[in-house]
Design an enzyme around this catalytic site. Structure first.
Site, PDB file in Angstrom:
ATOM      1  CG  ASN A   1     -45.957  27.296  21.911  1.00  0.00           C
ATOM      2  OD1 ASN A   1     -45.864  26.273  22.578  1.00  0.00           O
ATOM      3  ND2 ASN A   1     -44.909  28.052  21.634  1.00  0.00           N
TER       4      ASN A   1
ATOM      5  CG  HIS B   1     -45.915  25.517  28.399  1.00  0.00           C
ATOM      6  ND1 HIS B   1     -44.628  25.264  28.832  1.00  0.00           N
ATOM      7  CD2 HIS B   1     -45.890  26.769  27.890  1.00  0.00           C
ATOM      8  CE1 HIS B   1     -43.879  26.326  28.622  1.00  0.00           C
ATOM      9  NE2 HIS B   1     -44.621  27.256  28.046  1.00  0.00           N
TER      10      HIS B   1
ATOM     11  CG  HIS C   1     -38.847  26.940  21.542  1.00  0.00           C
ATOM     12  ND1 HIS C   1     -38.683  28.016  22.388  1.00  0.00           N
ATOM     13  CD2 HIS C   1     -37.615  26.716  21.011  1.00  0.00           C
ATOM     14  CE1 HIS C   1     -37.427  28.403  22.375  1.00  0.00           C
ATOM     15  NE2 HIS C   1     -36.750  27.630  21.557  1.00  0.00           N
TER      16      HIS C   1
ATOM     17  NE  ARG D   1     -37.236  27.148  26.006  1.00  0.00           N
ATOM     18  CZ  ARG D   1     -36.498  28.244  26.216  1.00  0.00           C
ATOM     19  NH1 ARG D   1     -35.202  28.149  26.402  1.00  0.00           N
ATOM     20  NH2 ARG D   1     -37.052  29.425  26.248  1.00  0.00           N
TER      21      ARG D   1
ATOM     22  NE  ARG E   1     -36.232  24.957  29.486  1.00  0.00           N
ATOM     23  CZ  ARG E   1     -35.967  26.249  29.729  1.00  0.00           C
ATOM     24  NH1 ARG E   1     -36.956  27.088  29.952  1.00  0.00           N
ATOM     25  NH2 ARG E   1     -34.736  26.690  29.751  1.00  0.00           N
TER      26      ARG E   1
ATOM     27  CD  GLU F   1     -41.559  29.537  19.351  1.00  0.00           C
ATOM     28  OE1 GLU F   1     -40.808  29.532  20.338  1.00  0.00           O
ATOM     29  OE2 GLU F   1     -42.740  29.873  19.403  1.00  0.00           O
TER      30      GLU F   1
ATOM     31  CB  THR G   1     -38.437  33.280  24.114  1.00  0.00           C
ATOM     32  OG1 THR G   1     -38.576  31.896  23.815  1.00  0.00           O
ATOM     33  CG2 THR G   1     -37.469  33.914  23.150  1.00  0.00           C
TER      34      THR G   1
ATOM     35  CD  GLU H   1     -44.153  34.847  16.815  1.00  0.00           C
ATOM     36  OE1 GLU H   1     -44.064  33.931  15.989  1.00  0.00           O
ATOM     37  OE2 GLU H   1     -44.464  34.672  18.012  1.00  0.00           O
TER      38      GLU H   1
ATOM     39  CG  HIS I   1     -43.608  35.749  24.806  1.00  0.00           C
ATOM     40  ND1 HIS I   1     -43.712  35.997  26.148  1.00  0.00           N
ATOM     41  CD2 HIS I   1     -42.739  34.717  24.674  1.00  0.00           C
ATOM     42  CE1 HIS I   1     -42.912  35.153  26.794  1.00  0.00           C
ATOM     43  NE2 HIS I   1     -42.316  34.359  25.920  1.00  0.00           N
ATOM     44  N   GLY I   2     -47.180  35.904  25.738  1.00  0.00           N
ATOM     45  CA  GLY I   2     -47.914  36.452  26.880  1.00  0.00           C
ATOM     46  C   GLY I   2     -49.336  36.885  26.561  1.00  0.00           C
TER      47      GLY I   2
HETATM   48  N1  PXP Z   1     -43.948  33.176  19.899  1.00  0.00           N
HETATM   49  C1  PXP Z   1     -42.680  32.847  20.235  1.00  0.00           C
HETATM   50  C2  PXP Z   1     -41.609  33.139  19.250  1.00  0.00           C
HETATM   51  C3  PXP Z   1     -42.387  32.230  21.468  1.00  0.00           C
HETATM   52  O1  PXP Z   1     -41.124  31.927  21.786  1.00  0.00           O
HETATM   53  C4  PXP Z   1     -43.461  31.928  22.346  1.00  0.00           C
HETATM   54  C5  PXP Z   1     -43.187  31.226  23.632  1.00  0.00           C
HETATM   55  O2  PXP Z   1     -42.678  29.962  23.385  1.00  0.00           O
HETATM   56  C6  PXP Z   1     -44.762  32.264  21.948  1.00  0.00           C
HETATM   57  C7  PXP Z   1     -44.977  32.911  20.728  1.00  0.00           C
HETATM   58  C8  PXP Z   1     -45.951  31.959  22.792  1.00  0.00           C
HETATM   59  O3  PXP Z   1     -45.882  32.626  24.000  1.00  0.00           O
HETATM   60  P1  PXP Z   1     -46.884  32.234  25.158  1.00  0.00           P
HETATM   61  O4  PXP Z   1     -46.604  30.806  25.525  1.00  0.00           O
HETATM   62  O5  PXP Z   1     -46.570  33.192  26.240  1.00  0.00           O
HETATM   63  O6  PXP Z   1     -48.284  32.385  24.613  1.00  0.00           O
END
Ligand code: PXP
Length: 242
Positions: free
Chosen positions: A10, A13, A46, A48, A52, A73, A104, A154, A193-194
């Site tokens: 992803n 950032h 993503h 948004r 952002r 996303e 999210t 997911e 995520h995380g």
């Molecule tokens: N999967 C989804 C659906 C997400 O919304 C995100 C965060 O944008 C991620 C994975 C990746 O999460 P992280 O940036 O914490 O690795």
């Protein structure tokens, strides 16, 4: 033997840093191309509602330039549906979205939003976009995903990433059970995520999980070791856990 596990990187950032100064750099598309070279199997971005980080122009360029699949996303809105139908990415992951959140928070309520989601899922499927729903590891949500006939879910690993000790072990069990239930019913399972080098192994070891989507940690780590090394090391950690 476990089937292979894909890594989706992803790149949101990279765009966050770019947008902090309103400049043209760092370029998220350049990061995506580098991640692909370093072993990413797909790129996730993503778009948004408030733009952002990733912008419409980024999505247009990613769609045109990526040599690997793009996973868009998106919130379940008419605007995002229109954008997805225009660009027809390989996959679209429907996520819940609140303007004020930092990231999210929590999964999509697929069970409570069936009537809203059903036509969107059908429209995306009609143009061969692989639809996935970002949901909590809750049997109710998986049953809802089955009713919506999505090919992919997911699982949200955010809670798992924040917890420790016995509570984390319990959340891991929920993720594992959810993955087994979905796969048994013909749904491909992704997770994310995380996730970090320190917590990825138990998730990568769940045999039904076929793809991990990882962003924030990899982009942060890239500051210290470069993006290619950051991606390669995650790939290795995933492969070892498998
Ligand atoms: N999967 C989804 C659906 C997400 O919304 C995100 C965060 O944008 C991620 C994975 C990746 O999460 P992280 O940036 O914490 O690795």
């Amino acid at each position: 033997m476990n089937e292979s596990l894909r890594l989706g990187v992803n790149i949101d950032h990279v765009a966050t840093v770019r947008n902090a100064r309103g400049s043209g750099y760092p370029d998220p598309v350049r990061a995506a191309l580098l991640a692909a070279e370093a072993g990413a199997d797909g790129i996730t971005a993503h778009l948004r509602e408030d733009r952002r980080h990733i912008t419409d122009a980024d999505i247009a360029r990613l769609s045109a330039e990526l040599p690997i699949p793009l996973n868009l996303e998106m919130a379940a809105t008419e605007e995002m549906l229109g954008i997805a139908l225009r660009h027809t990415p390989h996959a679209a992951c429907i996520v819940p979205e609140k303007r004020e959140e930092l990231t999210t928070e929590g999964g999509l309520d697929a069970a409570g939003q069936h009537n809203r989601l059903a036509p969107m899922v059908a429209e995306l499927a009609s143009v061969n976009v692989r639809v996935s729903l970002f949901i909590e590891p809750d049997p109710r949500q998986i049953e809802a995903a089955m009713r919506l006939a999505v090919p992919v879910i997911e699982l949200h690993t955010g809670k798992y990433a924040e917890l420790s000790g016995a509570a984390q072990a319990e959340e891991l069990r929920r993720l594992s059970d959810a993955a087994a239930l979905a796969a048994k019913n013909g749904i491909e399972v992704h997770a994310g995520h995380g996730l970090t080098y320190d917590n990825v192994a138990p998730i990568a070891a769940i045999p039904q999980v076929r793809e991990l989507n990882i962003g924030h940690f990899l982009i942060g780590e890239a500051i210290f070791v470069g993006l290619a090394d950051s991606v390669r090391r995650m790939r290795n950690a995933m492969d070892e856990a498998r």
